[in-house]
Design a protein around this motif. Structure first.
Motif, PDB file in Angstrom:
ATOM      1  N   GLY A  73     -68.086-105.800  13.632  1.00  0.00           N
ATOM      2  CA  GLY A  73     -68.994-105.495  12.526  1.00  0.00           C
ATOM      3  C   GLY A  73     -70.359-106.122  12.759  1.00  0.00           C
ATOM      4  O   GLY A  73     -71.388-105.576  12.347  1.00  0.00           O
ATOM      5  N   ASP A  74     -70.373-107.257  13.443  1.00  0.00           N
ATOM      6  CA  ASP A  74     -71.628-107.970  13.698  1.00  0.00           C
ATOM      7  C   ASP A  74     -72.683-107.079  14.356  1.00  0.00           C
ATOM      8  O   ASP A  74     -73.857-107.122  13.992  1.00  0.00           O
ATOM      9  CB  ASP A  74     -71.375-109.182  14.604  1.00  0.00           C
ATOM     10  N   LEU A 111     -74.133-104.773  11.797  1.00  0.00           N
ATOM     11  CA  LEU A 111     -75.038-105.470  10.878  1.00  0.00           C
ATOM     12  C   LEU A 111     -76.402-105.667  11.538  1.00  0.00           C
ATOM     13  O   LEU A 111     -77.446-105.425  10.932  1.00  0.00           O
ATOM     14  CB  LEU A 111     -74.449-106.836  10.479  1.00  0.00           C
ATOM     15  N   PHE A 167     -72.154-114.124   3.822  1.00  0.00           N
ATOM     16  CA  PHE A 167     -71.985-114.182   5.272  1.00  0.00           C
ATOM     17  C   PHE A 167     -73.314-114.582   5.920  1.00  0.00           C
ATOM     18  O   PHE A 167     -74.320-113.889   5.752  1.00  0.00           O
ATOM     19  CB  PHE A 167     -71.555-112.786   5.734  1.00  0.00           C
ATOM     20  N   TYR A 185     -76.149-112.317   7.859  1.00  0.00           N
ATOM     21  CA  TYR A 185     -77.149-111.431   7.240  1.00  0.00           C
ATOM     22  C   TYR A 185     -78.543-112.036   7.355  1.00  0.00           C
ATOM     23  O   TYR A 185     -79.491-111.376   7.780  1.00  0.00           O
ATOM     24  CB  TYR A 185     -76.843-111.182   5.756  1.00  0.00           C
ATOM     25  N   ASN A 210     -67.309-113.359   1.577  1.00  0.00           N
ATOM     26  CA  ASN A 210     -67.071-114.511   2.433  1.00  0.00           C
ATOM     27  C   ASN A 210     -68.250-115.462   2.244  1.00  0.00           C
ATOM     28  O   ASN A 210     -69.399-115.049   2.483  1.00  0.00           O
ATOM     29  CB  ASN A 210     -67.009-114.030   3.894  1.00  0.00           C
ATOM     30  N   TYR A 254     -62.820-107.741   4.402  1.00  0.00           N
ATOM     31  CA  TYR A 254     -61.548-108.309   3.915  1.00  0.00           C
ATOM     32  C   TYR A 254     -60.840-107.424   2.905  1.00  0.00           C
ATOM     33  O   TYR A 254     -59.918-107.868   2.229  1.00  0.00           O
ATOM     34  CB  TYR A 254     -61.818-109.682   3.269  1.00  0.00           C
ATOM     35  N   LEU A 282     -68.969-101.197   5.552  1.00  0.00           N
ATOM     36  CA  LEU A 282     -68.613-101.822   6.832  1.00  0.00           C
ATOM     37  C   LEU A 282     -67.151-102.257   6.814  1.00  0.00           C
ATOM     38  O   LEU A 282     -66.690-102.860   5.835  1.00  0.00           O
ATOM     39  CB  LEU A 282     -69.496-103.048   7.073  1.00  0.00           C
ATOM     40  N   SER A 308     -61.106-107.079  12.826  1.00  0.00           N
ATOM     41  CA  SER A 308     -60.973-108.511  13.156  1.00  0.00           C
ATOM     42  C   SER A 308     -60.102-109.285  12.180  1.00  0.00           C
ATOM     43  O   SER A 308     -59.640-110.374  12.506  1.00  0.00           O
ATOM     44  CB  SER A 308     -62.356-109.173  13.174  1.00  0.00           C
ATOM     45  N   ARG A 340     -63.165-107.178  19.293  1.00  0.00           N
ATOM     46  CA  ARG A 340     -64.537-106.833  18.898  1.00  0.00           C
ATOM     47  C   ARG A 340     -64.644-105.360  18.528  1.00  0.00           C
ATOM     48  O   ARG A 340     -65.165-104.538  19.294  1.00  0.00           O
ATOM     49  CB  ARG A 340     -65.575-107.175  19.987  1.00  0.00           C
TER      50      ARG A 340
HETATM   51  C1  PLP Z   1     -65.606-111.270   9.837  1.00  0.00           C
HETATM   52  C2  PLP Z   1     -66.681-110.599   9.084  1.00  0.00           C
HETATM   53  C3  PLP Z   1     -67.360-109.455   9.541  1.00  0.00           C
HETATM   54  C4  PLP Z   1     -67.155-108.765  10.845  1.00  0.00           C
HETATM   55  O1  PLP Z   1     -66.678-109.486  11.859  1.00  0.00           O
HETATM   56  P1  PLP Z   1     -66.508-108.832  13.308  1.00  0.00           P
HETATM   57  O2  PLP Z   1     -65.503-109.722  13.939  1.00  0.00           O
HETATM   58  O3  PLP Z   1     -67.851-108.878  13.960  1.00  0.00           O
HETATM   59  O4  PLP Z   1     -66.040-107.425  13.119  1.00  0.00           O
HETATM   60  C5  PLP Z   1     -68.300-108.865   8.743  1.00  0.00           C
HETATM   61  N1  PLP Z   1     -68.581-109.361   7.545  1.00  0.00           N
HETATM   62  C6  PLP Z   1     -67.961-110.443   7.064  1.00  0.00           C
HETATM   63  C7  PLP Z   1     -68.309-110.906   5.705  1.00  0.00           C
HETATM   64  C8  PLP Z   1     -67.016-111.110   7.818  1.00  0.00           C
HETATM   65  O5  PLP Z   1     -66.448-112.212   7.333  1.00  0.00           O
END
Ligand code: PLP
Length: 361
Positions: free
Chosen positions: A90-91, A94, A115, A118, A163, A191, A214, A218, A227
């Protein structure tokens, strides 16, 4: 020219000069509950499907758009392939969202504590960042303040469940952002598999072209090391992100294993149910430890507040070989530790270790 020490920082673009390599330097611990990974043993059928998928041939370049994987993801969510784009976690997505729709003169609005990526990615891409801070007691978001901040924004990022606070964003708030602003609205559902049925806003994407969701493999899927993340969004957003992405960032193994994982996802239902049940048990046990405040969570972690949190976290690591995440240095999270929900045994260990530290002294 004299060969002095190379000053790479001053040669870097201005926006990047304050950054350092991310290396958490994890010491090996007996129990690691610091990164919200899925620590549960995986069902045999799921593990076998993943292992078989690792036999993919590696002499050829990957399919840049990962169309096979897009198809199983699209099927999972009842959308067209054109509404899905895959990233290296997801990173990457983003970052690419900010790279594409942010930048100089554009604003990202977020609701911290959230998170940390961002804000980092906004800074790296020269995107102005406006924070609408959550209530410090229950983490609720001031809807009027958020809507008003979002009126001039290019992007709004909301995390549901969030998160590290664990709470879910009310649907009415997402609705208001879509109805009362012109921003692109990202709901980060990393999540959401651990949250109650009906929490996801993926079903809205078809009617709301400015909504983007998104997801990642993971967390619930137990594939943090692979990944793989993806976005469900309007085809126009997907096309734009498809045009700027690093063409081979989603490699052959990732595509193959992720496809197998998503196809085998039914095998994970009992694992996720067990994590949810363990979360409730863990939260209750922690709330009974003297001096510990626990917030309710819809994710696979719980946030707690206690005195001398940094010291307690260090003692958990050094005396009990248990790693949890220290947030006590983070704005708005004074005294807070985040504890990933582990297996039953791991959760019992962290509770008894905390009891020993907090009640035994
Ligand atoms: C873990 C997480 C992601 C994505 O993590 P990847 O391992 O890069 O897919 C995205 N947003 C939040 C809030 C997360 O905690």
């Amino acid at each position: 020219m004299m060969a002095g020490p190379l000053d790479a920082v001053s040669r870097a673009r201005g926006a990047l000069q304050g950054f350092e390599p991310y290396d958490p330097a994890f010491s090996a611990t007996r129990i690691n509950l610091s990164a919200n990974e899925n620590t549960h043993p995986m069902p045999a059928s799921y593990a076998k499907a993943l292992a078989d998928a690792c036999a993919a041939p590696l002499n050829r370049y990957p399919d840049p758009m990962a169309n096979g994987l897009r198809d199983v993801l699209a099927q999972r969510h009842g959308v067209a392939r054109e509404c899905v784009i895959v990233g290296n976690g997801g990173d990457e997505l983003l970052f690419n969202l900010l790279f594409t729709f942010g930048g100089e003169g554009r604003t990202l609005v977020t609701c911290p504590p959230d998170f940390s990526e961002y804000a980092l990615f906004a800074q790296m891409t020269d995107t102005r960042h406006v924070a609408v801070w959550r209530d410090g007691a229950d983490w609720s978001i001031d809807a009027d303040a958020l809507v008003s901040a979002a009126r001039d924004a290019a992007l709004v990022f909301l995390t549901s469940p969030n998160n590290p606070t664990g709470d879910v964003v009310p649907h009415a708030l997402v609705r208001r952002l879509l109805d009362e602003t012109d921003a692109l609205v990202l709901v980060d559902e990393a999540y959401v598999e651990f949250a109650p049925e009906g929490t996801s806003v993926v079903p809205w994407v078809a009617q709301d072209p400015r909504l983007m969701v998104l997801r990642t493999l993971s967390k619930a899927f137990g594939l943090a090391g692979l990944r793989c993340g993806y976005l469900v969004a309007d085809p126009a957003v997907v096309d734009m992100l498809g045009a700027i992405r690093q063409i081979y960032s989603v490699d052959v193994l990732c595509q193959s294993v992720a496809t197998a994982a998503v196809r085998s996802r039914d095998a994970l239902v009992p694992v996720v149910a067990d994590i949810v049940a363990e979360r409730e048990r863990l939260a209750l046990s922690l709330s009974r430890v003297k001096g510990v405040t626990v917030w309710p969570s819809a994710a696979n972690f719980v946030l707690v507040r206690l005195d001398r949190a940094s010291v307690v976290r260090q003692r958990l690591r050094d005396e009990h070989s248990i790693l949890v995440r220290d947030f006590s240095y983070a704005p708005g999270l004074e005294g807070c530790l985040r504890i990933t929900v582990g297996t039953h045994e791991e959760n019992e260990s962290v509770v008894s270790a905390l009891k020993a530290i907090l009640e035994g002294e």
